[in-house]
Design a protein around this motif. Structure first.
Motif, PDB file in Angstrom:
ATOM      1  N   GLU A 183      80.658 121.551 -34.729  1.00  0.00           N
ATOM      2  CA  GLU A 183      80.415 122.293 -35.782  1.00  0.00           C
ATOM      3  C   GLU A 183      78.935 121.946 -36.344  1.00  0.00           C
ATOM      4  O   GLU A 183      77.988 123.012 -36.727  1.00  0.00           O
ATOM      5  CB  GLU A 183      81.131 121.935 -36.943  1.00  0.00           C
ATOM      6  CG  GLU A 183      82.875 122.391 -36.642  1.00  0.00           C
ATOM      7  CD  GLU A 183      83.706 121.826 -37.685  1.00  0.00           C
ATOM      8  OE1 GLU A 183      83.285 121.087 -38.473  1.00  0.00           O
ATOM      9  OE2 GLU A 183      84.859 121.935 -37.547  1.00  0.00           O
ATOM     10  N   ALA A 184      78.363 120.905 -36.057  1.00  0.00           N
ATOM     11  CA  ALA A 184      77.006 120.489 -36.421  1.00  0.00           C
ATOM     12  C   ALA A 184      76.156 121.086 -35.597  1.00  0.00           C
ATOM     13  O   ALA A 184      74.870 121.575 -36.051  1.00  0.00           O
ATOM     14  CB  ALA A 184      76.828 118.928 -36.237  1.00  0.00           C
ATOM     15  N   MET A 185      76.409 121.363 -34.217  1.00  0.00           N
ATOM     16  CA  MET A 185      75.601 122.104 -33.322  1.00  0.00           C
ATOM     17  C   MET A 185      75.500 123.512 -33.859  1.00  0.00           C
ATOM     18  O   MET A 185      74.291 124.119 -33.813  1.00  0.00           O
ATOM     19  CB  MET A 185      75.731 121.973 -31.944  1.00  0.00           C
ATOM     20  CG  MET A 185      75.722 120.627 -31.038  1.00  0.00           C
ATOM     21  SD  MET A 185      76.139 120.445 -29.563  1.00  0.00           S
ATOM     22  CE  MET A 185      77.752 121.128 -29.163  1.00  0.00           C
ATOM     23  N   ARG A 186      76.423 124.143 -34.287  1.00  0.00           N
ATOM     24  CA  ARG A 186      76.467 125.465 -34.666  1.00  0.00           C
ATOM     25  C   ARG A 186      75.931 125.532 -35.930  1.00  0.00           C
ATOM     26  O   ARG A 186      74.903 126.551 -36.385  1.00  0.00           O
ATOM     27  CB  ARG A 186      77.847 126.170 -34.720  1.00  0.00           C
ATOM     28  CG  ARG A 186      78.544 126.616 -33.523  1.00  0.00           C
ATOM     29  CD  ARG A 186      79.695 127.313 -33.586  1.00  0.00           C
ATOM     30  NE  ARG A 186      80.737 126.555 -33.560  1.00  0.00           N
ATOM     31  CZ  ARG A 186      81.469 125.730 -32.462  1.00  0.00           C
ATOM     32  NH1 ARG A 186      80.713 125.868 -31.416  1.00  0.00           N
ATOM     33  NH2 ARG A 186      82.218 124.916 -32.762  1.00  0.00           N
ATOM     34  N   ALA A 187      75.879 124.582 -36.866  1.00  0.00           N
ATOM     35  CA  ALA A 187      75.286 124.607 -38.036  1.00  0.00           C
ATOM     36  C   ALA A 187      73.949 124.584 -38.097  1.00  0.00           C
ATOM     37  O   ALA A 187      73.125 125.218 -38.482  1.00  0.00           O
ATOM     38  CB  ALA A 187      75.874 123.621 -39.190  1.00  0.00           C
ATOM     39  N   ALA A 188      73.264 123.688 -37.388  1.00  0.00           N
ATOM     40  CA  ALA A 188      71.839 123.644 -37.040  1.00  0.00           C
ATOM     41  C   ALA A 188      71.287 124.921 -36.455  1.00  0.00           C
ATOM     42  O   ALA A 188      70.278 125.503 -36.671  1.00  0.00           O
ATOM     43  CB  ALA A 188      71.570 122.344 -35.899  1.00  0.00           C
ATOM     44  N   GLY A 189      71.841 125.360 -35.578  1.00  0.00           N
ATOM     45  CA  GLY A 189      71.415 126.899 -34.795  1.00  0.00           C
ATOM     46  C   GLY A 189      71.633 127.928 -35.857  1.00  0.00           C
ATOM     47  O   GLY A 189      70.934 128.720 -35.781  1.00  0.00           O
ATOM     48  N   ARG A 190      72.553 127.801 -36.759  1.00  0.00           N
ATOM     49  CA  ARG A 190      72.462 128.904 -37.652  1.00  0.00           C
ATOM     50  C   ARG A 190      71.130 128.972 -38.410  1.00  0.00           C
ATOM     51  O   ARG A 190      70.853 130.065 -39.128  1.00  0.00           O
ATOM     52  CB  ARG A 190      73.677 128.749 -38.599  1.00  0.00           C
ATOM     53  CG  ARG A 190      74.176 129.801 -39.490  1.00  0.00           C
ATOM     54  CD  ARG A 190      75.610 129.478 -40.267  1.00  0.00           C
ATOM     55  NE  ARG A 190      76.666 129.319 -39.123  1.00  0.00           N
ATOM     56  CZ  ARG A 190      77.201 128.076 -39.298  1.00  0.00           C
ATOM     57  NH1 ARG A 190      77.052 127.330 -40.276  1.00  0.00           N
ATOM     58  NH2 ARG A 190      78.015 127.956 -38.529  1.00  0.00           N
ATOM     59  N   ALA A 191      70.659 127.808 -38.941  1.00  0.00           N
ATOM     60  CA  ALA A 191      69.644 127.638 -39.557  1.00  0.00           C
ATOM     61  C   ALA A 191      68.213 128.365 -39.077  1.00  0.00           C
ATOM     62  O   ALA A 191      67.540 128.880 -39.777  1.00  0.00           O
ATOM     63  CB  ALA A 191      68.954 126.141 -39.875  1.00  0.00           C
ATOM     64  N   LYS A 192      68.443 128.690 -37.781  1.00  0.00           N
ATOM     65  CA  LYS A 192      67.288 129.467 -36.766  1.00  0.00           C
ATOM     66  C   LYS A 192      67.780 130.857 -36.513  1.00  0.00           C
ATOM     67  O   LYS A 192      67.054 131.490 -36.636  1.00  0.00           O
ATOM     68  CB  LYS A 192      67.150 128.643 -35.635  1.00  0.00           C
ATOM     69  CG  LYS A 192      66.609 127.131 -35.559  1.00  0.00           C
ATOM     70  CD  LYS A 192      65.348 127.140 -35.514  1.00  0.00           C
ATOM     71  CE  LYS A 192      65.012 125.544 -35.625  1.00  0.00           C
ATOM     72  NZ  LYS A 192      63.702 125.217 -35.784  1.00  0.00           N
ATOM     73  N   THR A 193      69.062 131.043 -36.529  1.00  0.00           N
ATOM     74  CA  THR A 193      69.466 132.363 -35.979  1.00  0.00           C
ATOM     75  C   THR A 193      70.984 132.472 -36.190  1.00  0.00           C
ATOM     76  O   THR A 193      71.847 131.519 -36.023  1.00  0.00           O
ATOM     77  CB  THR A 193      69.297 132.750 -34.529  1.00  0.00           C
ATOM     78  OG1 THR A 193      69.920 134.114 -34.339  1.00  0.00           O
ATOM     79  CG2 THR A 193      69.915 131.502 -33.534  1.00  0.00           C
ATOM     80  N   PRO A 194      71.312 133.662 -36.903  1.00  0.00           N
ATOM     81  CA  PRO A 194      72.832 133.804 -37.097  1.00  0.00           C
ATOM     82  C   PRO A 194      73.634 134.058 -35.894  1.00  0.00           C
ATOM     83  O   PRO A 194      74.858 133.952 -35.623  1.00  0.00           O
ATOM     84  CB  PRO A 194      72.721 135.374 -38.094  1.00  0.00           C
ATOM     85  CG  PRO A 194      71.488 135.701 -37.368  1.00  0.00           C
ATOM     86  CD  PRO A 194      70.563 134.780 -37.071  1.00  0.00           C
ATOM     87  N   PHE A 195      72.856 134.196 -34.749  1.00  0.00           N
ATOM     88  CA  PHE A 195      73.672 134.430 -33.269  1.00  0.00           C
ATOM     89  C   PHE A 195      74.270 132.966 -33.070  1.00  0.00           C
ATOM     90  O   PHE A 195      75.159 132.885 -31.974  1.00  0.00           O
ATOM     91  CB  PHE A 195      72.973 134.721 -32.166  1.00  0.00           C
ATOM     92  CG  PHE A 195      72.212 136.217 -32.397  1.00  0.00           C
ATOM     93  CD1 PHE A 195      73.337 137.378 -32.922  1.00  0.00           C
ATOM     94  CD2 PHE A 195      70.880 136.591 -32.632  1.00  0.00           C
ATOM     95  CE1 PHE A 195      72.715 138.539 -33.223  1.00  0.00           C
ATOM     96  CE2 PHE A 195      70.473 137.803 -33.025  1.00  0.00           C
ATOM     97  CZ  PHE A 195      71.508 138.736 -33.284  1.00  0.00           C
ATOM     98  N   ALA A 196      73.845 131.898 -33.497  1.00  0.00           N
ATOM     99  CA  ALA A 196      74.428 130.641 -33.276  1.00  0.00           C
ATOM    100  C   ALA A 196      76.078 130.527 -33.555  1.00  0.00           C
ATOM    101  O   ALA A 196      76.875 129.974 -32.914  1.00  0.00           O
ATOM    102  CB  ALA A 196      73.815 129.424 -34.022  1.00  0.00           C
TER     103      ALA A 196
END
Length: 122
Positions: free
Chosen positions: A54-67
């Protein structure tokens, strides 16, 4: 490098987990039929560590919704931590950075000794 075949990925992960405290995969976490790394990982882990994924997806979401489309799994097999990273080089680095703060503690915890319940408390 392992082909996009669930059985081969599972066998490679299981073999690596015997030899290494940390096993990291890249790629195969998306939505296409060939993206089977999460299924292969789930098939061989003893249990998942959803907070790290979840932490990895949350960090990615800050850069792109595709995370949010990443299905990467983090799990434990024996005393080994298995981490699925996305195939994108930037996504992989960002995901790894997202769990960097807890990674050392996770690996130390898995290595033992397991003393959180000292004195019989759990």
């Amino acid at each position: 490098v392992v082909p996009d075949e669930k059985g081969r990925i599972s066998r490679a992960l299981a073999a690596a987990a015997v030899r290494h405290p940390l096993v990291v995969t890249t790629g195969g976490t998306g939505l296409t039929p060939r993206d089977v790394t999460p299924q292969a990982t789930k098939a061989i882990v003893d249990y998942e560590v959803p907070g790290m994924a979840e932490a990895m997806r949350a960090a990615g979401r800050a850069k792109t919704p595709f995370a949010d489309l990443s299905r990467g799994v983090v799990g434990v097999r024996g005393r080994s931590l298995i981490v699925n990273l996305p195939g994108s080089p930037n996504g992989a680095l960002e995901s790894l950075a997202a769990i960097e703060a807890v990674l050392e503690h996770a690996l130390e915890t898995l290595a033992g000794p397991f003393d959180h319940g000292a004195g019989g408390a759990t």
